[in-house]
Design a protein around this motif. Structure first.
Motif, PDB file in Angstrom:
ATOM      1  N   GLY A 176      11.969  49.608  42.075  1.00 48.03           N
ATOM      2  CA  GLY A 176      11.285  50.867  42.604  1.00 48.03           C
ATOM      3  C   GLY A 176      11.210  51.371  44.185  1.00 48.03           C
ATOM      4  N   ALA A 177      12.348  50.663  44.802  1.00 52.04           N
ATOM      5  CA  ALA A 177      12.679  51.321  46.035  1.00 52.04           C
ATOM      6  C   ALA A 177      11.196  50.651  47.077  1.00 52.04           C
ATOM      7  N   ALA A 178      10.278  50.096  46.637  1.00 48.79           N
ATOM      8  CA  ALA A 178       9.206  49.916  47.424  1.00 48.79           C
ATOM      9  C   ALA A 178       9.407  48.796  48.398  1.00 48.79           C
ATOM     10  N   PHE A 179       8.433  48.638  49.530  1.00 48.71           N
ATOM     11  CA  PHE A 179       8.712  47.481  50.327  1.00 48.71           C
ATOM     12  C   PHE A 179       8.624  46.144  49.568  1.00 48.71           C
ATOM     13  N   GLY A 180       9.190  45.102  50.142  1.00 48.39           N
ATOM     14  CA  GLY A 180       8.930  43.941  49.586  1.00 48.39           C
ATOM     15  C   GLY A 180      10.155  43.357  48.746  1.00 48.39           C
ATOM     16  N   VAL A 181       9.478  42.839  47.599  1.00 47.88           N
ATOM     17  CA  VAL A 181      10.768  42.314  46.501  1.00 47.88           C
ATOM     18  C   VAL A 181      11.424  43.566  46.119  1.00 47.88           C
ATOM     19  N   ASP A 182      11.107  44.696  45.831  1.00 49.56           N
ATOM     20  CA  ASP A 182      11.679  45.955  45.613  1.00 49.56           C
ATOM     21  C   ASP A 182      13.237  46.042  46.285  1.00 49.56           C
ATOM     22  N   GLY A 183      12.547  46.366  47.610  1.00 53.50           N
ATOM     23  CA  GLY A 183      13.593  46.521  48.493  1.00 53.50           C
ATOM     24  C   GLY A 183      14.697  45.405  48.716  1.00 53.50           C
ATOM     25  N   ALA A 184      14.193  44.258  48.773  1.00 52.58           N
ATOM     26  CA  ALA A 184      15.029  43.357  48.743  1.00 52.58           C
ATOM     27  C   ALA A 184      16.128  43.039  47.716  1.00 52.58           C
ATOM     28  N   ALA A 185      15.443  43.257  46.486  1.00 52.48           N
ATOM     29  CA  ALA A 185      16.413  43.315  44.983  1.00 52.48           C
ATOM     30  C   ALA A 185      17.698  44.413  45.368  1.00 52.48           C
ATOM     31  N   CYS A 202       8.063  60.063  43.011  1.00 58.13           N
ATOM     32  CA  CYS A 202       8.184  61.352  43.745  1.00 58.13           C
ATOM     33  C   CYS A 202       9.416  62.005  43.399  1.00 58.13           C
ATOM     34  N   GLY A 203       9.721  62.933  44.041  1.00 57.95           N
ATOM     35  CA  GLY A 203      11.074  63.639  43.922  1.00 57.95           C
ATOM     36  C   GLY A 203      12.191  63.038  44.370  1.00 57.95           C
ATOM     37  N   VAL A 204      13.322  63.324  43.733  1.00 56.83           N
ATOM     38  CA  VAL A 204      14.620  62.538  44.261  1.00 56.83           C
ATOM     39  C   VAL A 204      14.844  62.643  45.687  1.00 56.83           C
ATOM     40  N   ASP A 205      14.484  63.941  46.020  1.00 61.13           N
ATOM     41  CA  ASP A 205      14.908  64.652  47.325  1.00 61.13           C
ATOM     42  C   ASP A 205      13.798  64.056  48.355  1.00 61.13           C
ATOM     43  N   THR A 206      12.761  63.413  48.082  1.00 61.71           N
ATOM     44  CA  THR A 206      11.694  62.984  48.801  1.00 61.71           C
ATOM     45  C   THR A 206      11.936  61.410  49.011  1.00 61.71           C
ATOM     46  N   VAL A 207      11.795  60.878  50.749  1.00 60.77           N
ATOM     47  CA  VAL A 207      12.079  59.845  50.889  1.00 60.77           C
ATOM     48  C   VAL A 207      10.534  59.021  50.851  1.00 60.77           C
ATOM     49  N   TYR A 208      10.505  57.889  50.008  1.00 57.77           N
ATOM     50  CA  TYR A 208       9.333  57.326  50.220  1.00 57.77           C
ATOM     51  C   TYR A 208       9.643  55.712  49.610  1.00 57.77           C
ATOM     52  N   PRO A 209       9.200  54.748  50.507  1.00 58.14           N
ATOM     53  CA  PRO A 209       8.423  54.730  51.638  1.00 58.14           C
ATOM     54  C   PRO A 209       9.614  55.198  52.800  1.00 58.14           C
ATOM     55  N   ARG A 210       9.004  55.761  53.934  1.00 60.47           N
ATOM     56  CA  ARG A 210       9.855  56.204  54.869  1.00 60.47           C
ATOM     57  C   ARG A 210      10.741  55.296  55.560  1.00 60.47           C
ATOM     58  N   GLY A 211      10.249  54.130  55.622  1.00 61.23           N
ATOM     59  CA  GLY A 211      10.920  52.898  56.065  1.00 61.23           C
ATOM     60  C   GLY A 211      12.139  52.577  55.446  1.00 61.23           C
ATOM     61  N   HIS A 212      12.351  53.174  54.174  1.00 63.69           N
ATOM     62  CA  HIS A 212      13.319  52.863  53.548  1.00 63.69           C
ATOM     63  C   HIS A 212      14.401  54.023  53.369  1.00 63.69           C
ATOM     64  N   ALA A 213      14.553  54.928  54.194  1.00 60.40           N
ATOM     65  CA  ALA A 213      15.186  55.986  54.364  1.00 60.40           C
ATOM     66  C   ALA A 213      16.674  55.676  54.072  1.00 60.40           C
TER      67      ALA A 213
END
Length: 405
Positions: A176-185, A202-213
């Motif tokens: 899910g592109a979230a912080f933590g486990v998602d981002g590590a995977a 969110c929309g595919v053109d929306t960067v969330y979370p911002r830290g994962h841009a």
């Protein structure tokens, strides 16, 4: 466009992603009953009639049920549908998606993953997609890796290793592109040059979370980004939870790496179980609250996994076997049974007469003596003036076999 769905159907479904929230089963029932084009026509007809009225007048007209009726829908819900329909501009959304390198796929398209149909009336109306790969093909060999946002260093390490390992084995990593486990995977899969899909709330053109841009940008280039929500839409807590059902349905199985008792990751696992998918968990310390949810999953129908090979063995095809697991092979493991009996007959820290060894081993003195000389040549025992004795380093093993230390 990409597939067999007509322009009218695609336009209507794109519009309905602005009207019906993800996972809205009542909206899904209406969609199944009337079809996308007719449902959109009924909502749009009323919306067009009231577009020029004030907000209060518009709500009143909708609540009074004016326009084309929709059966078994409350006035309040119908009002919400029609107010959203009044603001929907599907042509603009489709143009915006195409301008950003995206597309909108629907049930019936060649690219539509058929396993999403298992969600029934909670099935996505359509999916907004960024990235070049073919979603249906990628989803056929995909595994979800999810877990805690505030994960530990152990959780991040295991998720990254799981992501890279699955990618190296030819599996698509979905998260899910979230912080933590998602981002590590995701990062693990990207680092291995593999395939990964991010399912957004969110929309595919929306960067969330911002830290994962940066990471989301890499996924768009190397993999796929998908969402039920139209361009520009924002995330919300309920949308994160409902997004999880898509992750579960899209993949062959879900691996949970660190999760508390109350965790969206466990919601993904429960969705996977309801859909008949594999559910797996990576164990952690029993003293860690972040592993408590995983352990609860493993006490039920979840399967314990420790690496990508074990995941592939469970969800893969016949022949996708994990390597055999065993401890190190020691020299004494290669001894013949009679030699082992003589070795175990020797006391741990003192010498023994050959006849005593023979009696303990249950063999003749000559047989015992032959084995003692064999063990001497292999470095297990040494000859002393007062008998035979284990060499240093063998004593502890002998004591352990006797039930000692």
């Amino acid at each position: 466009m990409n597939g067999d769905v007509g322009d009218g159907e695609r336009l209507a479904r794109a519009a309905l992603t602005r009207v019906i929230e993800p996972g809205d089963e009542q909206g899904g029932r209406l969609l199944r009953q009337f079809g996308a084009v007719e449902l959109w026509r009924r909502l749009r007809t009323t919306a067009g009639d009231v577009r020029e009225l004030s907000g209060g007048e518009r709500a009143q007209r909708s609540e009074e049920g004016e326009g084309v009726p929709l059966p078994r829908v409350s006035a309040r819900r119908l009002s919400g549908y029609r107010l959203r329909a009044a603001a929907a501009e599907p042509e603009r959304d489709l143009t915006a998606a195409a301008a950003g390198g995206g597309r909108f796929i629907c049930p019936g398209d060649q690219e539509w993953p058929g396993q999403l149909d298992d969600l029934g009336d909670a099935r996505p109306i359509g999916l907004w997609v960024r990235g070049r790969p073919h979603l249906r093909i990628w989803a056929l060999r995909s595994v979800a890796v999810v877990g805690a946002r505030a994960c530990t260093a152990y959780g991040a390490h295991m998720a990254a290793a799981m992501g890279s390992g699955l990618a190296e084995l030819g599996w698509v990593v979905v998260s899910g592109a979230a912080f933590g486990v998602d981002g590590a995977a995701h990062r693990g899969a990207l680092a291995a040059g593999g395939a990964t899909i991010a399912v957004l709330a969110c929309g595919v053109d929306t960067v969330y979370p911002r830290g994962h841009a940066q990471m989301i940008g890499r996924i768009a280039e190397q993999g796929l980004i998908i969402s039920e929500l139209p361009p520009g839409d924002h995330p919300s807590p309920s949308r994160f939870i409902l997004r999880n059902r898509v992750i579960a349905a899209l993949t062959r199985g879900t691996v949970v790496v660190e999760a508390e008792y109350r965790s969206g990751s466990l919601a993904t696992a429960r969705s996977a179980q309801r859909l008949g998918r594999f559910t797996m968990g990576v164990p952690g310390p029993v003293t860690s609250g972040l592993s408590a949810g995983v352990h609860e999953l493993l006490r039920g129908e979840g399967v314990l996994v420790t690496d990508a090979a074990e995941v592939a063995e469970l969800v893969g095809d016949m022949g996708d076997l994990a390597p055999d697991r065993h401890g190190p092979v020691l020299a004494r493991d290669l001894l013949e049974p009679d030699a082992v009996r003589v070795l175990e007959a020797l006391p741990g820290r003192e010498a023994a007469d050959g006849r005593d060894v023979a009696r303990e081993a249950g063999m003749t003195a000559d047989e015992a003596l032959a084995k003692l000389y064999e063990l001497h040549s292999l470095g297990f025992v040494e000859r002393r003036s007062d008998g035979w004795q284990l060499v240093s380093g063998t004593t502890q093993s002998a004591d352990a076999r006797r039930g000692g230390a």
